[in-house]
Design a protein around this motif. Structure first.
Motif, PDB file in Angstrom:
ATOM      1  N   VAL A   1       0.832  -1.208   0.000  1.00 33.92           N
ATOM      2  CA  VAL A   1       0.000   0.000   0.000  1.00 33.92           C
ATOM      3  C   VAL A   1       0.867   1.258   0.000  1.00 33.92           C
ATOM      4  CG1 VAL A   1      -1.942  -1.151   1.095  1.00 33.92           C
ATOM      5  CG2 VAL A   1      -0.218  -0.051   2.535  1.00 33.92           C
ATOM      6  N   LEU A   2       2.041   1.203   0.619  1.00 36.87           N
ATOM      7  CA  LEU A   2       2.927   2.363   0.608  1.00 36.87           C
ATOM      8  C   LEU A   2       3.423   2.650  -0.801  1.00 36.87           C
ATOM      9  CD1 LEU A   2       4.570   4.549   2.043  1.00 36.87           C
ATOM     10  CD2 LEU A   2       6.326   2.830   2.502  1.00 36.87           C
ATOM     11  N   ILE A   3       3.878   1.626  -1.501  1.00 36.53           N
ATOM     12  CA  ILE A   3       4.365   1.818  -2.867  1.00 36.53           C
ATOM     13  C   ILE A   3       3.218   2.220  -3.793  1.00 36.53           C
ATOM     14  CG2 ILE A   3       5.362   0.609  -4.847  1.00 36.53           C
ATOM     15  CD1 ILE A   3       7.042  -1.007  -2.859  1.00 36.53           C
ATOM     16  N   HIS A   4       2.039   1.690  -3.546  1.00 40.02           N
ATOM     17  CA  HIS A   4       0.879   2.085  -4.361  1.00 40.02           C
ATOM     18  C   HIS A   4       0.576   3.565  -4.193  1.00 40.02           C
ATOM     19  CE1 HIS A   4      -3.468   2.464  -5.359  1.00 40.02           C
ATOM     20  NE2 HIS A   4      -3.116   1.654  -6.356  1.00 40.02           N
ATOM     21  N   ASP A   5       0.714   4.078  -2.973  1.00 43.57           N
ATOM     22  CA  ASP A   5       0.478   5.499  -2.759  1.00 43.57           C
ATOM     23  C   ASP A   5       1.576   6.344  -3.395  1.00 43.57           C
ATOM     24  OD1 ASP A   5      -1.274   7.481  -1.071  1.00 43.57           O
ATOM     25  OD2 ASP A   5       0.802   8.064  -0.664  1.00 43.57           O
ATOM     26  N   LEU A   6       2.816   5.863  -3.358  1.00 45.34           N
ATOM     27  CA  LEU A   6       3.918   6.600  -3.971  1.00 45.34           C
ATOM     28  C   LEU A   6       3.823   6.618  -5.488  1.00 45.34           C
ATOM     29  CD1 LEU A   6       6.900   5.367  -1.764  1.00 45.34           C
ATOM     30  CD2 LEU A   6       5.832   7.618  -1.717  1.00 45.34           C
ATOM     31  N   GLY A   7       3.195   5.618  -6.064  1.00 46.38           N
ATOM     32  CA  GLY A   7       3.012   5.584  -7.514  1.00 46.38           C
ATOM     33  C   GLY A   7       3.895   4.587  -8.224  1.00 46.38           C
ATOM     34  N   ARG A   8       5.149   4.475  -7.809  1.00 47.92           N
ATOM     35  CA  ARG A   8       6.049   3.495  -8.413  1.00 47.92           C
ATOM     36  C   ARG A   8       7.138   3.142  -7.411  1.00 47.92           C
ATOM     37  NH1 ARG A   8       7.186   8.344 -11.250  1.00 47.92           N
ATOM     38  NH2 ARG A   8       9.313   9.128 -10.923  1.00 47.92           N
ATOM     39  N   PRO A   9       7.693   1.921  -7.488  1.00 47.11           N
ATOM     40  CA  PRO A   9       8.688   1.470  -6.498  1.00 47.11           C
ATOM     41  C   PRO A   9       9.927   2.336  -6.436  1.00 47.11           C
ATOM     42  CG  PRO A   9       7.835  -0.380  -7.772  1.00 47.11           C
ATOM     43  CD  PRO A   9       7.314   0.865  -8.431  1.00 47.11           C
ATOM     44  N   ALA A  10      10.294   2.982  -7.556  1.00 47.05           N
ATOM     45  CA  ALA A  10      11.523   3.771  -7.570  1.00 47.05           C
ATOM     46  C   ALA A  10      11.488   4.903  -6.553  1.00 47.05           C
ATOM     47  CB  ALA A  10      11.763   4.335  -8.962  1.00 47.05           C
ATOM     48  N   ARG A  11      10.298   5.415  -6.263  1.00 50.95           N
ATOM     49  CA  ARG A  11      10.208   6.504  -5.303  1.00 50.95           C
ATOM     50  C   ARG A  11      10.537   6.038  -3.892  1.00 50.95           C
ATOM     51  NH1 ARG A  11       4.673   9.482  -7.517  1.00 50.95           N
ATOM     52  NH2 ARG A  11       5.652  10.472  -9.337  1.00 50.95           N
ATOM     53  N   PHE A  12      10.178   4.811  -3.565  1.00 49.45           N
ATOM     54  CA  PHE A  12      10.561   4.283  -2.255  1.00 49.45           C
ATOM     55  C   PHE A  12      12.067   4.051  -2.194  1.00 49.45           C
ATOM     56  CE2 PHE A  12      11.423   0.643   0.554  1.00 49.45           C
ATOM     57  CZ  PHE A  12      10.947   1.165   1.745  1.00 49.45           C
ATOM     58  N   ILE A  13      12.635   3.550  -3.271  1.00 53.80           N
ATOM     59  CA  ILE A  13      14.086   3.321  -3.308  1.00 53.80           C
ATOM     60  C   ILE A  13      14.845   4.635  -3.175  1.00 53.80           C
ATOM     61  CG2 ILE A  13      15.982   2.456  -4.732  1.00 53.80           C
ATOM     62  CD1 ILE A  13      13.994   0.449  -5.921  1.00 53.80           C
ATOM     63  N   ASN A  14      14.287   5.701  -3.763  1.00 60.94           N
ATOM     64  CA  ASN A  14      14.955   7.001  -3.667  1.00 60.94           C
ATOM     65  C   ASN A  14      15.026   7.508  -2.231  1.00 60.94           C
ATOM     66  OD1 ASN A  14      15.434   7.180  -6.416  1.00 60.94           O
ATOM     67  ND2 ASN A  14      13.531   8.274  -6.846  1.00 60.94           N
ATOM     68  N   MET A  15      14.090   7.096  -1.391  1.00 62.23           N
ATOM     69  CA  MET A  15      14.128   7.517   0.009  1.00 62.23           C
ATOM     70  C   MET A  15      15.292   6.895   0.759  1.00 62.23           C
ATOM     71  SD  MET A  15      10.141   7.811   1.230  1.00 62.23           S
ATOM     72  CE  MET A  15       9.731   6.094   0.971  1.00 62.23           C
ATOM     73  N   LEU A  16      15.917   5.865   0.175  1.00 57.76           N
ATOM     74  CA  LEU A  16      17.031   5.183   0.828  1.00 57.76           C
ATOM     75  C   LEU A  16      18.386   5.683   0.348  1.00 57.76           C
ATOM     76  CD1 LEU A  16      15.587   1.554   0.563  1.00 57.76           C
ATOM     77  CD2 LEU A  16      15.381   3.156   2.475  1.00 57.76           C
ATOM     78  N   ARG A  17      18.388   6.726  -0.443  1.00 55.18           N
ATOM     79  CA  ARG A  17      19.646   7.241  -0.962  1.00 55.18           C
ATOM     80  C   ARG A  17      20.473   7.915   0.124  1.00 55.18           C
ATOM     81  NH1 ARG A  17      18.286  10.563  -6.356  1.00 55.18           N
ATOM     82  NH2 ARG A  17      20.577  10.674  -6.371  1.00 55.18           N
ATOM     83  N   MET A  18      19.851   8.282   1.225  1.00 53.09           N
ATOM     84  CA  MET A  18      20.575   8.888   2.327  1.00 53.09           C
ATOM     85  C   MET A  18      19.870   8.520   3.640  1.00 53.09           C
ATOM     86  SD  MET A  18      19.357  12.884   2.070  1.00 53.09           S
ATOM     87  CE  MET A  18      20.202  13.287   3.591  1.00 53.09           C
ATOM     88  N   PHE A  19      20.577   8.682   4.749  1.00 55.28           N
ATOM     89  CA  PHE A  19      20.006   8.442   6.071  1.00 55.28           C
ATOM     90  C   PHE A  19      20.075   9.740   6.855  1.00 55.28           C
ATOM     91  CE2 PHE A  19      20.515   7.351  10.600  1.00 55.28           C
ATOM     92  CZ  PHE A  19      19.310   6.683  10.798  1.00 55.28           C
ATOM     93  N   LYS A  20      18.892  10.244   7.260  1.00 59.24           N
ATOM     94  CA  LYS A  20      18.810  11.514   7.974  1.00 59.24           C
ATOM     95  C   LYS A  20      18.164  11.269   9.331  1.00 59.24           C
ATOM     96  CE  LYS A  20      17.332  16.298   7.321  1.00 59.24           C
ATOM     97  NZ  LYS A  20      16.581  17.226   6.431  1.00 59.24           N
ATOM     98  N   PRO A  21      18.948  11.263  10.415  1.00 62.03           N
ATOM     99  CA  PRO A  21      18.402  10.939  11.734  1.00 62.03           C
ATOM    100  C   PRO A  21      17.294  11.873  12.192  1.00 62.03           C
ATOM    101  CG  PRO A  21      20.799  10.881  11.755  1.00 62.03           C
ATOM    102  CD  PRO A  21      20.406  11.484  10.457  1.00 62.03           C
ATOM    103  N   THR A  22      17.285  13.114  11.698  1.00 56.26           N
ATOM    104  CA  THR A  22      16.263  14.066  12.125  1.00 56.26           C
ATOM    105  C   THR A  22      14.968  13.947  11.338  1.00 56.26           C
ATOM    106  OG1 THR A  22      17.195  15.734  10.632  1.00 56.26           O
ATOM    107  CG2 THR A  22      17.989  15.723  12.913  1.00 56.26           C
ATOM    108  N   SER A  23      14.923  13.057  10.362  1.00 52.06           N
ATOM    109  CA  SER A  23      13.721  12.892   9.542  1.00 52.06           C
ATOM    110  C   SER A  23      13.017  11.587   9.914  1.00 52.06           C
ATOM    111  CB  SER A  23      14.090  12.871   8.056  1.00 52.06           C
ATOM    112  OG  SER A  23      12.991  12.466   7.268  1.00 52.06           O
TER     113      SER A  23
END
Length: 375
Positions: free
Chosen positions: A135-157
């Motif tokens: 359901v998360l990927i369905h809301d994002l529209g495509r899997p690549a958008r979820f993968i893009n969230m893993l390009r960095m790690f931000k402890p404050t986010s």
């Protein structure tokens, strides 16, 4: 020129009123048409309903500023309402909580020598994790958008931290469930279950920080209590799954824990609404109000059923289903309340003015140099 030798004094007494200089001294000059008599009809005509407001001395004065109304340009809301879709994100809030709490209970059941309960919780957690990702990927529209969230790690986010927790939790709970169902690599499956159990609390509660870390009034105003609401709701749902599917001789721990978690869910939800002030209306009215009321009824029924269902298999299963349904409705109610609060400007304006008023009052009452002034 008369004997009084009258001369207008433009500066007057500092109030802008004209005076005449005579042998007896200064005397005020009458100004026809400009003298307002307190309480007169001329002043009252400008007041609402023909009645001018009274001051502390009993006099009437004309209101200079009309009462403020909560409006915005072209009638549009001050905030953009969340673009998330309710079935997807509200479903993700529920499924992620169920998966996280289920993984932790699975690890505890495995350590406590309850293989039947551990099997139910491992498979249930893995299934909920897979559905939450879908359901998360369905809301994002495509899997690549979820993968893009893993390009960095931000402890404050919260979103960044939560994404990495989900990425770590998903393969661990899948490995634990697969090993449990196939009987292959059981030591690896047991270690994976413990790893998922360690990450479970973070997965169950990070979404509370995610929604609270926004400008949406119904979410942000509850940032102190929201993690406790989500944690207890997730635990109640996971215990409900255990009551629904586990054998009677192994479900005693989740029966007790489910009753405690259900009571905590209802209690923390009520406390959160009481501390919100005006914004709590969003949780009590409209669609969100109906969802939250239904959640409270179902969760309470689940608590009662769990408390009384020690010897009744039917009672345990009914209470388990009620706890799951109540937890789901709580998440959907929280989501709908956030949308409603973003659509009405008063839920943004009034709390801001109240905070400014409190800050001003604190500054006035704090002695200079004390270091406690609100800045």
């Amino acid at each position: 020129m008369s004997e009084a030798n009258k001369i207008r004094n433009a500066s007057g007494d500092g109030g802008g009123r004209a005076h005449a200089v005579t042998r007896e001294g200064l005397s005020p000059l009458a100004q026809p048409g400009r003298e307002a008599v307190p309480g007169s009809a001329a002043v009252a005509d400008h007041a609402p309903n023909g009645h001018a407001p009274r001051t502390g001395g009993g006099k009437r004065e004309e209101p200079m500023v009309p009462r403020a109304e909560f409006e915005s340009y072209y009638g549009r809301p001050i905030l953009n309402k969340p673009t998330w879709r309710a079935p997807n994100i509200a479903g993700y809030l529920f499924l992620g909580g169920l998966a996280g709490a289920g993984g932790t209970i699975a690890a505890a059941a495995q350590a406590g020598g309850r293989p039947g309960l551990a099997r139910v919780m491992k498979t249930g957690s893995a299934a909920a994790t897979g559905l939450s990702l879908a359901v998360l990927i369905h809301d994002l529209g495509r899997p690549a958008r979820f993968i893009n969230m893993l390009r960095m790690f931000k402890p404050t986010s919260p979103m960044s931290v939560g994404s990495w927790i989900l990425v770590g939790f998903a393969p661990l709970t899948a490995a634990a469930a697969a090993s449990e169902l196939t009987g292959v690599l059981r030591p690896v499956g047991a270690a994976a279950a413990y790893g998922a159990g360690a990450l479970g609390p973070g997965l169950a509660t990070y979404t509370a920080a995610l929604v609270s870390d926004t400008a949406v009034p119904a979410w942000h105003e509850g940032h102190r209590e929201m993690p406790f609401v989500f944690a207890s709701s997730a635990t109640a749902a996971a215990c409900g799954l255990g009551l629904l599917a586990a054998a009677a001789d192994e479900s005693e721990p989740v029966r007790r824990l489910g009753a405690i978690a259900g009571m905590a869910e209802v209690g923390w939800s009520k406390l959160m609404q009481e501390r919100m002030g005006l914004v709590a209306e969003c949780y009590r009215e409209g669609r969100a109000g109906r969802l939250m009321k239904a959640a409270e009824v179902l969760t309470t029924a689940g608590v009662v059923g769990a408390a009384l269902g020690r010897r009744s298999a039917l009672m345990r299963r009914v209470s388990g289903a009620a706890l799951i349904a109540g937890s789901a409705l709580t998440r959907f109610g929280v989501f709908e309340a956030g949308v409603a609060s973003a659509e009405d400007p008063k839920y943004t304006v009034v709390p801001q003015r109240e905070r400014l008023a409190r800050a001003s009052a604190t500054e006035r009452t704090t002695p200079p140099g004390s270091g406690n002034a609100v800045r």
